[in-house]
Design an enzyme around this catalytic site. Sequence first.
Site, mmCIF file in Angstrom:
data_model
loop_
_atom_site.group_PDB
_atom_site.id
_atom_site.type_symbol
_atom_site.label_atom_id
_atom_site.label_comp_id
_atom_site.label_asym_id
_atom_site.label_seq_id
_atom_site.Cartn_x
_atom_site.Cartn_y
_atom_site.Cartn_z
ATOM 1 N N GLN A 149 -15.178 2.584 -5.745
ATOM 2 C CA GLN A 149 -14.474 1.416 -5.200
ATOM 3 C C GLN A 149 -12.981 1.719 -5.099
ATOM 4 O O GLN A 149 -12.225 0.949 -4.525
ATOM 5 C CB GLN A 149 -14.683 0.196 -6.102
ATOM 6 N N TYR A 171 0.832 -1.222 0.000
ATOM 7 C CA TYR A 171 0.000 0.000 0.000
ATOM 8 C C TYR A 171 0.862 1.266 0.000
ATOM 9 O O TYR A 171 0.455 2.301 -0.523
ATOM 10 C CB TYR A 171 -1.002 -0.035 1.158
ATOM 11 N N ASN A 216 -17.614 1.589 -20.118
ATOM 12 C CA ASN A 216 -16.457 0.725 -19.928
ATOM 13 C C ASN A 216 -15.723 0.597 -21.252
ATOM 14 O O ASN A 216 -16.276 0.911 -22.297
ATOM 15 C CB ASN A 216 -16.949 -0.658 -19.439
ATOM 16 N N HIS A 219 -14.472 1.240 -0.366
ATOM 17 C CA HIS A 219 -13.370 0.302 -0.080
ATOM 18 C C HIS A 219 -12.238 0.963 0.671
ATOM 19 O O HIS A 219 -11.128 0.428 0.716
ATOM 20 C CB HIS A 219 -12.848 -0.303 -1.393
ATOM 21 N N GLY A 266 -16.078 2.024 -15.483
ATOM 22 C CA GLY A 266 -14.752 1.446 -15.301
ATOM 23 C C GLY A 266 -14.670 0.399 -14.212
ATOM 24 O O GLY A 266 -13.698 0.359 -13.465
ATOM 25 N N CYS A 300 -0.541 5.582 16.454
ATOM 26 C CA CYS A 300 -1.903 6.114 16.333
ATOM 27 C C CYS A 300 -1.964 7.452 17.074
ATOM 28 O O CYS A 300 -1.509 7.559 18.223
ATOM 29 C CB CYS A 300 -2.898 5.126 16.954
HETATM 30 N N1 APR Z 1 -11.756 3.396 -19.526
HETATM 31 C C1 APR Z 1 -12.862 2.727 -19.129
HETATM 32 N N2 APR Z 1 -12.837 1.498 -18.561
HETATM 33 C C2 APR Z 1 -11.634 0.928 -18.392
HETATM 34 C C3 APR Z 1 -10.421 1.566 -18.780
HETATM 35 C C4 APR Z 1 -10.520 2.849 -19.374
HETATM 36 N N3 APR Z 1 -9.440 3.529 -19.777
HETATM 37 N N4 APR Z 1 -9.387 0.714 -18.491
HETATM 38 C C5 APR Z 1 -9.933 -0.385 -17.932
HETATM 39 N N5 APR Z 1 -11.273 -0.270 -17.885
HETATM 40 C C6 APR Z 1 -12.244 -1.220 -17.322
HETATM 41 C C7 APR Z 1 -11.947 -2.671 -17.614
HETATM 42 O O1 APR Z 1 -12.555 -3.071 -18.831
HETATM 43 C C8 APR Z 1 -12.588 -3.371 -16.399
HETATM 44 O O2 APR Z 1 -13.955 -3.679 -16.656
HETATM 45 O O3 APR Z 1 -12.168 -1.097 -15.919
HETATM 46 C C9 APR Z 1 -12.509 -2.327 -15.292
HETATM 47 C C10 APR Z 1 -11.468 -2.659 -14.245
HETATM 48 O O4 APR Z 1 -11.901 -3.818 -13.580
HETATM 49 P P1 APR Z 1 -11.113 -4.293 -12.258
HETATM 50 O O5 APR Z 1 -9.642 -4.268 -12.537
HETATM 51 O O6 APR Z 1 -11.767 -5.554 -11.832
HETATM 52 O O7 APR Z 1 -11.371 -3.133 -11.205
HETATM 53 P P2 APR Z 1 -12.669 -2.925 -10.301
HETATM 54 O O8 APR Z 1 -13.906 -3.312 -11.029
HETATM 55 O O9 APR Z 1 -12.586 -1.535 -9.778
HETATM 56 O O10 APR Z 1 -12.418 -3.951 -9.087
HETATM 57 C C11 APR Z 1 -13.372 -3.920 -8.033
HETATM 58 O O11 APR Z 1 -11.994 -5.484 -6.808
HETATM 59 O O12 APR Z 1 -9.924 -6.218 -6.181
HETATM 60 C C12 APR Z 1 -11.033 -5.501 -5.753
HETATM 61 O O13 APR Z 1 -11.046 -3.836 -4.105
HETATM 62 C C13 APR Z 1 -10.686 -4.068 -5.434
HETATM 63 O O14 APR Z 1 -12.077 -2.111 -5.698
HETATM 64 C C14 APR Z 1 -11.562 -3.258 -6.366
HETATM 65 C C15 APR Z 1 -12.655 -4.230 -6.747
#
Ligand code: APR
Length: 236
Positions: free
Chosen positions: A93, A58, A203, A111, A177, A138
Site C-alpha cells: 500500500q 507529495y 504489527n 496505491h 505494518g 507530460c
Molecule cells: N513495525 C511494525 N508495525 C508498525 C510499526 C513498526 N515499526 N510502526 C507502526 N506500525 C503499524 C501500526 O501499528 C499500524 O497498524 O503500522 C500500521 C500503520 O497503519 P496506517 O498508518 O493506517 O498505515 P496503512 O495501514 O498503511 O494505511 C493504509 O491508508 O491513508 C491510506 O493510502 C493510505 O496506504 C495507506 C492506507
Amino acid sequence: MKIDPSSPIVVLTGAGISAESGLATFRDQGGLWEGHSIEDVATPEGFHNNPDLVLDFYNMRRREAARATPNAAHNALAALENAWDGDFLLITQNVDNLHEKAGSKKLLHMHGRLDSALCYECGSHQHWEGDLDRDCFCSSCSRPSLRPDIVWFGEMPYDMDVIEDALGKAALFVAIGTSGTVYPAAGFVAAATSAGARAVEINLEATGNSLFGECLTGTASTTVPAFVSALIGRKP
Ligand code: APR
C-alpha cells in the site's frame, strides 16, 4: 511456521514497514493524517480545488522517500522472494520505493508510487524523481497535465485483477505494518482465508482482526526477519 516451500505466499505491507526507515505512517501518533486533512491532499476533489497544496504535499513525501533506506524488514522480504520455490507476490500500500531498493521484484504498488507521475489528459505514467509542479509537461502528450501517480480515496487501486487472483490461490497470507482500516486492502485477509489460506499479522500490536490465525507483535525490523528465518530455515 511450517509450510510447504512450493506453496504460494502473498504478502501485504503498509506504512508500518517503512516507519523504522524514517517515513511517517498515517494513523499513528503524529502521523500524516494528523497534519493534513485526507480530503485536502488525498482526493481528486482536493487536487482540483488546490493543486499546489497537493503537489507540495507529495513533493515533500517524495523528497523524504528518496532519502530513506530500506530496513531489515524490507531486506528480509526480498530474501524471502529469492529463496521461495513457490509463487510469491508482495503487494504494498506504500508509495515509497523501499521494497525496490531492498531488491524486491515480484511487487505491486496498489496505491501508486511517489517516483511516478500520471498525466490526467493522456493517462500515461512516467518515472518522476524531482518536484512535480503545475508547469511540468507530460512526456507523451506535451501538455502541462501531470499529477502525482497516487491512488486517492474514491479512485480504483491498481492491479486488483492480479491481486484477487493471487489471493484466491495463496496458501499463506501475511499482513505487515498495516492498520487494516482502508479497503480494498483491509479485505484481503478475508479473500485469502475464505479460499483456504492461513493468515499471519505482523504489527507493533494486534489489530484484533480474528481472521488472522497468528499475530507476531513487535517492530517490523525484528519480527519480519525472524518470521522469514522460520520460513526459509536460515537467516534472510
Ligand atoms: N513495525 C511494525 N508495525 C508498525 C510499526 C513498526 N515499526 N510502526 C507502526 N506500525 C503499524 C501500526 O501499528 C499500524 O497498524 O503500522 C500500521 C500503520 O497503519 P496506517 O498508518 O493506517 O498505515 P496503512 O495501514 O498503511 O494505511 C493504509 O491508508 O491513508 C491510506 O493510502 C493510505 O496506504 C495507506 C492506507
